[in-house]
Scaffold this motif. Structure first.
Motif, PDB file in Angstrom:
ATOM      1  N   VAL A  26       0.856  -1.188   0.000  1.00 35.90           N
ATOM      2  CA  VAL A  26       0.000   0.000   0.000  1.00 35.90           C
ATOM      3  C   VAL A  26       0.892   1.237   0.000  1.00 35.90           C
ATOM      4  O   VAL A  26       1.743   1.402   0.877  1.00 35.90           O
ATOM      5  N   ASN A  27       0.708   2.087  -0.983  1.00 36.05           N
ATOM      6  CA  ASN A  27       1.533   3.288  -1.112  1.00 36.05           C
ATOM      7  C   ASN A  27       1.074   4.400  -0.191  1.00 36.05           C
ATOM      8  O   ASN A  27      -0.124   4.560   0.084  1.00 36.05           O
ATOM      9  N   HIS A  28       2.013   5.191   0.269  1.00 34.90           N
ATOM     10  CA  HIS A  28       1.779   6.500   0.885  1.00 34.90           C
ATOM     11  C   HIS A  28       0.838   6.473   2.091  1.00 34.90           C
ATOM     12  O   HIS A  28      -0.033   7.337   2.237  1.00 34.90           O
ATOM     13  N   CYS A  29       1.033   5.464   2.939  1.00 30.28           N
ATOM     14  CA  CYS A  29       0.232   5.365   4.177  1.00 30.28           C
ATOM     15  C   CYS A  29      -1.269   5.322   3.900  1.00 30.28           C
ATOM     16  O   CYS A  29      -2.075   5.587   4.792  1.00 30.28           O
ATOM     17  N   GLY A  30      -1.654   4.968   2.690  1.00 30.07           N
ATOM     18  CA  GLY A  30      -3.073   4.980   2.360  1.00 30.07           C
ATOM     19  C   GLY A  30      -3.623   6.375   2.120  1.00 30.07           C
ATOM     20  O   GLY A  30      -4.842   6.574   2.113  1.00 30.07           O
ATOM     21  N   LEU A  31      -2.748   7.345   1.890  1.00 29.91           N
ATOM     22  CA  LEU A  31      -3.123   8.724   1.548  1.00 29.91           C
ATOM     23  C   LEU A  31      -4.206   9.303   2.468  1.00 29.91           C
ATOM     24  O   LEU A  31      -5.309   9.643   2.024  1.00 29.91           O
ATOM     25  N   PRO A  32      -3.904   9.492   3.754  1.00 28.16           N
ATOM     26  CA  PRO A  32      -4.853  10.152   4.658  1.00 28.16           C
ATOM     27  C   PRO A  32      -4.770  11.677   4.502  1.00 28.16           C
ATOM     28  O   PRO A  32      -4.296  12.385   5.394  1.00 28.16           O
ATOM     29  N   ILE A  33      -5.232  12.184   3.389  1.00 25.90           N
ATOM     30  CA  ILE A  33      -5.032  13.601   3.068  1.00 25.90           C
ATOM     31  C   ILE A  33      -6.077  14.514   3.716  1.00 25.90           C
ATOM     32  O   ILE A  33      -5.952  15.733   3.648  1.00 25.90           O
ATOM     33  N   ASP A  34      -7.065  13.930   4.340  1.00 30.04           N
ATOM     34  CA  ASP A  34      -8.013  14.686   5.163  1.00 30.04           C
ATOM     35  C   ASP A  34      -7.742  14.286   6.607  1.00 30.04           C
ATOM     36  O   ASP A  34      -7.881  13.122   6.975  1.00 30.04           O
ATOM     37  N   ARG A  35      -7.338  15.240   7.434  1.00 36.70           N
ATOM     38  CA  ARG A  35      -6.959  14.929   8.802  1.00 36.70           C
ATOM     39  C   ARG A  35      -8.055  15.254   9.815  1.00 36.70           C
ATOM     40  O   ARG A  35      -7.777  15.368  11.009  1.00 36.70           O
TER      41      ARG A  35
END
Length: 315
Positions: free
Chosen positions: A202-211
């Motif tokens: 899984v790339n990029h920590c799963g893209l949690p771009i909304d915090r």
């Protein structure tokens, strides 16, 4: 008696890995040696999730990677396909083989294959024939925001034809690099469960771009669902937020949660250079990862920054 000062994380990392780290996720390109539409054609600086990326529209070579990784050394690296012209999927592999022969980097490759193409097996066989090739990254079509849907569209995680193509990777001994935003992680977990023998990164920590708390709760549930499949690993890479915002404490918290879910033996450090340079330099990125680890014992640092990547990508 005065206690000795505790080593900072970076010093401990360099001591644990004097030979250097393994970067499990980076890109290279030479704009005279291949076509990269996102870099060379119509520029969409506002459409990219990290914001304007004009600074990336230049060659990026192994020497640049080594310099940008300082003060750490590189023992080995994993090159991830860089969205080269999809009509030239093998061209990227052949070019990288010449770069490896000249510089020693990248060490191994993750190439591209379009899962719906008619000659998929022939392409996978050709990719797998490269002594450097370890896996494929083929991005599914995803929704542009949480709550939206791509149901019924081609090339999605719900598309039976696309999933049949994905299922062909194991026949050629190839892993799959999975890149989706956090709102697709639970769906990706269903795919992973349906392919229990398929190694997945899984790339990029799963893209949690909304915090926001609500979004992070969705992200954690998705990661937990993926972690239930034992052949799935997670890359601690690309923690930048929309517009290239860097949130050091928030990123450390994300890493802490991710490691708690997957464990230190199933997480891999990746720089995502040069793309990550839009948000932060490598020392800040490494500091965020180190701050999220449960300890800085040599065994932990070697696992996260070298051994797990060596095992998964067969370095």
């Amino acid at each position: 008696m005065t206690a000795e000062p505790r080593e900072d994380g970076l010093t401990a990392l360099r001591r644990a890995l004097p030979e250097g780290i393994v970067d499990a996720h980076h890109h290279l390109w030479d704009l005279d040696q291949g076509r990269y539409p996102w870099l060379q054609d119509a520029y969409d600086g506002e459409g990219f999730f990290l914001g304007p990326y004009a600074a990336l529209r230049r060659d990026y070579a192994p020497g640049d990677l080594r310099n940008d990784t300082l003060p750490l050394r590189l023992a080995a690296t994993v090159h991830i396909e860089a969205e080269r012209d999809r009509a030239d999927q093998l061209g990227e592999t052949r070019w990288l083989e010449t770069i490896h022969a000249a510089s020693g980097l990248p060490t191994v490759l993750v190439g591209h294959a379009s899962f719906l193409q008619a000659d998929l097996d022939a392409l996978l066989a050709a990719q797998a024939a490269s002594p450097l090739m370890r896996g494929i990254r083929s991005k599914p079509v995803t929704a542009d925001r949480a709550g939206a849907t791509v149901e019924g569209r081609s090339c999605t995680l719900q598309d039976p034809a696309w999933l049949r193509g994905l299922s062909r990777l194991r026949a050629f001994g190839l892993s799959w690099d999975l890149r989706v935003p956090f709102w697709h992680l639970a769906e990706a977990a269903e795919v992973a469960a349906s392919l229990p023998d398929q190694p997945i990164a899984v790339n990029h920590c799963g893209l949690p771009i909304d915090r926001s708390p609500e979004a992070l709760a969705v992200w954690r549930r998705g990661l937990a669902a993926l972690a239930a499949s034992p052949r799935v690993v997670l890359k601690l890479s690309e923690l930048g937020l929309r517009g290239g915002v860097w949130d050091g404490p928030g990123n450390a918290a994300v890493v802490r949660d991710a490691v708690a879910i997957f464990g230190v033996d199933r997480v891999l450090y990746g720089s995502n250079l040069p793309v990550s340079s839009l948000s932060a330099p490598i020392p800040a990125i490494v500091d965020a990862v180190l701050a999220g680890l449960p300890d800085h014992e040599p065994a932990t640092l070697r696992a996260v920054f070298a051994d797990n990547a060596r095992r998964f990508y067969r370095i």
